[in-house]
Design an enzyme around this catalytic site. Sequence first.
Site, PDB file in Angstrom:
ATOM      1  N   HIS A 103     -48.919  34.198 -20.355  1.00  0.00           N
ATOM      2  CA  HIS A 103     -49.137  33.165 -21.367  1.00  0.00           C
ATOM      3  C   HIS A 103     -48.526  33.600 -22.699  1.00  0.00           C
ATOM      4  O   HIS A 103     -49.178  34.287 -23.492  1.00  0.00           O
ATOM      5  CB  HIS A 103     -50.639  32.920 -21.546  1.00  0.00           C
ATOM      6  CG  HIS A 103     -51.334  32.507 -20.285  1.00  0.00           C
ATOM      7  ND1 HIS A 103     -51.656  33.410 -19.287  1.00  0.00           N
ATOM      8  CD2 HIS A 103     -51.760  31.294 -19.859  1.00  0.00           C
ATOM      9  CE1 HIS A 103     -52.256  32.760 -18.303  1.00  0.00           C
ATOM     10  NE2 HIS A 103     -52.331  31.489 -18.623  1.00  0.00           N
ATOM     11  N   HIS A 141     -56.460  34.848 -22.113  1.00  0.00           N
ATOM     12  CA  HIS A 141     -55.168  34.584 -21.454  1.00  0.00           C
ATOM     13  C   HIS A 141     -54.007  35.051 -22.325  1.00  0.00           C
ATOM     14  O   HIS A 141     -52.935  35.359 -21.809  1.00  0.00           O
ATOM     15  CB  HIS A 141     -55.029  33.085 -21.150  1.00  0.00           C
ATOM     16  CG  HIS A 141     -55.155  32.213 -22.352  1.00  0.00           C
ATOM     17  ND1 HIS A 141     -56.372  31.751 -22.800  1.00  0.00           N
ATOM     18  CD2 HIS A 141     -54.228  31.722 -23.215  1.00  0.00           C
ATOM     19  CE1 HIS A 141     -56.185  31.017 -23.879  1.00  0.00           C
ATOM     20  NE2 HIS A 141     -54.889  30.980 -24.155  1.00  0.00           N
ATOM     21  N   GLY A 169     -61.440  36.282 -20.592  1.00  0.00           N
ATOM     22  CA  GLY A 169     -60.646  35.432 -19.705  1.00  0.00           C
ATOM     23  C   GLY A 169     -61.420  34.168 -19.414  1.00  0.00           C
ATOM     24  O   GLY A 169     -60.933  33.067 -19.703  1.00  0.00           O
ATOM     25  N   LEU A 173     -63.275  31.407 -20.505  1.00  0.00           N
ATOM     26  CA  LEU A 173     -63.293  30.956 -21.892  1.00  0.00           C
ATOM     27  C   LEU A 173     -64.717  30.787 -22.413  1.00  0.00           C
ATOM     28  O   LEU A 173     -65.611  30.321 -21.712  1.00  0.00           O
ATOM     29  CB  LEU A 173     -62.517  29.652 -22.030  1.00  0.00           C
ATOM     30  CG  LEU A 173     -61.014  29.778 -21.758  1.00  0.00           C
ATOM     31  CD1 LEU A 173     -60.326  28.428 -21.849  1.00  0.00           C
ATOM     32  CD2 LEU A 173     -60.372  30.767 -22.730  1.00  0.00           C
ATOM     33  N   ASP A 212     -58.999  26.699 -28.594  1.00  0.00           N
ATOM     34  CA  ASP A 212     -59.684  25.435 -28.335  1.00  0.00           C
ATOM     35  C   ASP A 212     -60.544  25.504 -27.079  1.00  0.00           C
ATOM     36  O   ASP A 212     -61.656  24.962 -27.049  1.00  0.00           O
ATOM     37  CB  ASP A 212     -58.651  24.309 -28.173  1.00  0.00           C
ATOM     38  CG  ASP A 212     -58.015  23.908 -29.493  1.00  0.00           C
ATOM     39  OD1 ASP A 212     -58.702  23.280 -30.301  1.00  0.00           O
ATOM     40  OD2 ASP A 212     -56.834  24.234 -29.701  1.00  0.00           O
ATOM     41  N   ASN A 239     -54.341  25.254 -32.601  1.00  0.00           N
ATOM     42  CA  ASN A 239     -52.980  24.761 -32.325  1.00  0.00           C
ATOM     43  C   ASN A 239     -52.969  23.375 -31.687  1.00  0.00           C
ATOM     44  O   ASN A 239     -51.901  22.826 -31.408  1.00  0.00           O
ATOM     45  CB  ASN A 239     -52.200  25.756 -31.463  1.00  0.00           C
ATOM     46  CG  ASN A 239     -52.842  26.001 -30.103  1.00  0.00           C
ATOM     47  OD1 ASN A 239     -53.456  25.108 -29.530  1.00  0.00           O
ATOM     48  ND2 ASN A 239     -52.698  27.213 -29.593  1.00  0.00           N
ATOM     49  N   HIS A 289     -47.686  27.216 -23.105  1.00  0.00           N
ATOM     50  CA  HIS A 289     -48.962  27.887 -22.854  1.00  0.00           C
ATOM     51  C   HIS A 289     -48.882  28.955 -21.769  1.00  0.00           C
ATOM     52  O   HIS A 289     -49.132  30.126 -22.029  1.00  0.00           O
ATOM     53  CB  HIS A 289     -50.032  26.861 -22.473  1.00  0.00           C
ATOM     54  CG  HIS A 289     -51.328  27.478 -22.029  1.00  0.00           C
ATOM     55  ND1 HIS A 289     -52.258  27.967 -22.910  1.00  0.00           N
ATOM     56  CD2 HIS A 289     -51.829  27.712 -20.780  1.00  0.00           C
ATOM     57  CE1 HIS A 289     -53.278  28.465 -22.229  1.00  0.00           C
ATOM     58  NE2 HIS A 289     -53.047  28.319 -20.937  1.00  0.00           N
ATOM     59  N   ARG A 308     -94.766  39.872 -12.729  1.00  0.00           N
ATOM     60  CA  ARG A 308     -94.395  39.635 -14.128  1.00  0.00           C
ATOM     61  C   ARG A 308     -95.439  40.252 -15.054  1.00  0.00           C
ATOM     62  O   ARG A 308     -95.100  40.746 -16.141  1.00  0.00           O
ATOM     63  CB  ARG A 308     -94.215  38.141 -14.415  1.00  0.00           C
ATOM     64  CG  ARG A 308     -95.472  37.316 -14.248  1.00  0.00           C
ATOM     65  CD  ARG A 308     -95.282  35.878 -14.706  1.00  0.00           C
ATOM     66  NE  ARG A 308     -96.505  35.106 -14.461  1.00  0.00           N
ATOM     67  CZ  ARG A 308     -96.861  34.040 -15.161  1.00  0.00           C
ATOM     68  NH1 ARG A 308     -96.107  33.610 -16.151  1.00  0.00           N
ATOM     69  NH2 ARG A 308     -97.965  33.384 -14.873  1.00  0.00           N
ATOM     70  N   GLU A 332     -79.782  30.258 -22.216  1.00  0.00           N
ATOM     71  CA  GLU A 332     -79.537  31.289 -21.205  1.00  0.00           C
ATOM     72  C   GLU A 332     -78.091  31.755 -21.176  1.00  0.00           C
ATOM     73  O   GLU A 332     -77.820  32.956 -21.060  1.00  0.00           O
ATOM     74  CB  GLU A 332     -79.933  30.787 -19.805  1.00  0.00           C
ATOM     75  CG  GLU A 332     -81.417  30.840 -19.509  1.00  0.00           C
ATOM     76  CD  GLU A 332     -82.141  29.581 -19.919  1.00  0.00           C
ATOM     77  OE1 GLU A 332     -83.343  29.461 -19.647  1.00  0.00           O
ATOM     78  OE2 GLU A 332     -81.478  28.698 -20.526  1.00  0.00           O
ATOM     79  N   PHE A 391     -82.977  29.630 -13.119  1.00  0.00           N
ATOM     80  CA  PHE A 391     -81.951  29.394 -14.134  1.00  0.00           C
ATOM     81  C   PHE A 391     -80.932  30.529 -14.190  1.00  0.00           C
ATOM     82  O   PHE A 391     -80.134  30.602 -15.134  1.00  0.00           O
ATOM     83  CB  PHE A 391     -82.605  29.213 -15.503  1.00  0.00           C
ATOM     84  CG  PHE A 391     -83.639  28.120 -15.545  1.00  0.00           C
ATOM     85  CD1 PHE A 391     -83.552  27.031 -14.690  1.00  0.00           C
ATOM     86  CD2 PHE A 391     -84.710  28.184 -16.417  1.00  0.00           C
ATOM     87  CE1 PHE A 391     -84.507  26.023 -14.711  1.00  0.00           C
ATOM     88  CE2 PHE A 391     -85.664  27.184 -16.448  1.00  0.00           C
ATOM     89  CZ  PHE A 391     -85.572  26.092 -15.595  1.00  0.00           C
ATOM     90  N   HIS A 429     -90.924  33.923 -11.896  1.00  0.00           N
ATOM     91  CA  HIS A 429     -91.114  32.720 -11.093  1.00  0.00           C
ATOM     92  C   HIS A 429     -90.064  32.707  -9.981  1.00  0.00           C
ATOM     93  O   HIS A 429     -89.215  31.829  -9.894  1.00  0.00           O
ATOM     94  CB  HIS A 429     -91.033  31.468 -11.956  1.00  0.00           C
ATOM     95  CG  HIS A 429     -92.110  31.387 -12.999  1.00  0.00           C
ATOM     96  ND1 HIS A 429     -92.279  32.350 -13.965  1.00  0.00           N
ATOM     97  CD2 HIS A 429     -93.077  30.459 -13.213  1.00  0.00           C
ATOM     98  CE1 HIS A 429     -93.300  32.032 -14.741  1.00  0.00           C
ATOM     99  NE2 HIS A 429     -93.808  30.883 -14.301  1.00  0.00           N
ATOM    100  N   HIS A 468     -87.492  24.101 -10.137  1.00  0.00           N
ATOM    101  CA  HIS A 468     -87.808  25.408 -10.708  1.00  0.00           C
ATOM    102  C   HIS A 468     -88.018  26.483  -9.642  1.00  0.00           C
ATOM    103  O   HIS A 468     -88.226  27.646  -9.992  1.00  0.00           O
ATOM    104  CB  HIS A 468     -89.067  25.310 -11.576  1.00  0.00           C
ATOM    105  CG  HIS A 468     -88.826  24.678 -12.919  1.00  0.00           C
ATOM    106  ND1 HIS A 468     -88.204  23.459 -13.058  1.00  0.00           N
ATOM    107  CD2 HIS A 468     -89.105  25.107 -14.181  1.00  0.00           C
ATOM    108  CE1 HIS A 468     -88.132  23.155 -14.349  1.00  0.00           C
ATOM    109  NE2 HIS A 468     -88.656  24.145 -15.049  1.00  0.00           N
TER     110      HIS A 468
END
Length: 659
Positions: free
Chosen positions: A20, A60, A109, A111, A147, A177, A251, A346, A399, A425, A449, A461
Amino acid sequence: MANAIRFLAVDAVDRANSGHPGMPMGMADVATVLFTRFLKFDPSDPAWPDRDRFVLSAGHGSMLLYALLYLAGYEGVTLEEIRSFRQWGSKTPGHPEYGHTPGVETTTGPLGQGIATAVGMALAERMANARHGDELVDHFTYVIAGDGCLMEGISHEAISLAGHLKLGKLIVLFDDNQISIDGATSLSCSDNQLARFAASNWSVRRIDGHDPAAIATAIGEERETDRPSLIACRTVIGYGSPARQGTEKAHGNPLGREETAATRTKLNWSFPPFEVPDPILSAWRDVGAGGRRTHQAWQDRRRNLSSSRREAFDEALGGALPGAYERALDEIRTRFAAARPDIATRQASQQVLQGIVPALPSLIGGSADLTHSNLTLASQTSVTSKSFRGAYVHYGVREHGMAAAMNGIALHGGFVPYGGTFLAFADYSRPAIRLAALMGVRVIHVMTHDSIGLGEDGPTHQPVEQLASLRAIPNLLVFRPADAIETLEAWDCAIRSERRPSILCLSRQALPTFRSDARGKNRVALGAYIVVTPEDRRDVTLIATGSEVAIAVQASRILAEQGLHAAVVSAPCLELFAEQPDEYRRSVLGNAPRVGIEAAVEGGWSRWLGDTGEYVGMKGFGASAPAKELYRHFGITAEAVALAAVRVRGHSRIEGDVG
């Protein structure tokens, strides 16, 4: 000096026929001003603790960074390495890799991950400064982001947290750009980025990214703010390429022979490929030499401090576990062994933290707005924008951002970060977890959990595929402890795993403590071990993790009443078990048929069960109901396990309702 960056990038990409060139060509002026006038670094010691951190979030454009490292004189990043861009064994891979190339602060890498990781670095700098003072810790974190980094959702979480905490030593240089792979960014995005960052309490401004004076003024003034800074640098992608600049064609494709020649003419660069004239190279090397002098001044300040301050700083960076930590573990283990509590893992985890946090000042906790569910807060005070002396970060419902910030805290050095959320999650955190595993950094994710055992909250969940998914990530330790003592040992394993991230998967529901050994070695460190040994022979082996170990023990009693001798194996960490010697694994697994039990989908269990084994677990998603009813409905019961054991033995003496 900027053109030296441009043409090293162009030549390397052309030679590799891959890469790139557009971003390095467009941001060369910004990078030159940053490195020559502001960045604090020492090429002879890339890991100097008080260096400024430079993160190329737009990974990149890696040739921008490699060119800078070569020009500034970093050992290992030679001209030959530049010529070997993207080739096997080179220190110049397609995207920057932490631990592989000197001077690379984090692997980028994907993004958005870079800017979010940089937030963790900037946070760690402020926390370290609060503990050790300006003489030892006083540096900036700079980011070049594009961007794409700002389009990714993780950037919203990262900039929101940074603005809330007023991380004034974080400066983001936005490569504005207006081009992405598909074409103009207007195809998909009409955000006012300055307004967006300003709304998150950042200091913002826009400049001409090809005007060195404007760049220098902006960076210099933003260094004096008490908020994180966004400098939107309006640049031209592929700057200097007559046919491609300002378009998506610059690019991700080599310029090619003709366009490269035209670009050389346009920018008045008459030198052959990979040649940097001595006056220009000398000017760059002088920049590196200046960094060595700055480093030496820091060393002098360090020597003039009291021995107690130096030792505290060195101990934090060294990561050695103090004797107080060992004593705290022994005390907690003795208490668990004597009381044998019936508590959720827990809750056991919280008790472990309450014991070890005072003994391990480098342990930095947090949660994604689930503190009172994850039980991750021990005795720490909170980190705020007014005081960074605390050791607990309220990450908010972020998260993605939390996991990346934890990577940044670990990469900065001096701290061992942990953070909590629900296991369901984990997919929000997964990109950063994967990068932590790839980089080999110690971060600890507390994910509670951990199964259908959470009950009424229902299938949204209840994690069923997450264990298998996380176990598929190389160099990641996934712990699912079965009782309080295993929870203690899992924490100890995670803290001692300096080059691997860990996941602690903890139950909501209470589990009996089946261990009573107050002394002895850490059995979780073996990955799996026998908890019930049959007296005369082994007819079947029951292998379980977490809350299902108690079910396996109960099933062994049912089988014993029917004349079948079952060994029960607890397997809190299959990754560690896979690394044990063959002889040990054979002794644990035995030669009898095997049954695996886990309240999750099967995933990679077949490796441990063999062709004749059977798996008792989930085959789909959960449901909303009390935990005991769910286990009964989905057939994860002692009776169901016993029937499975009979089947794998080809035995039919036990009959009954599997629930």
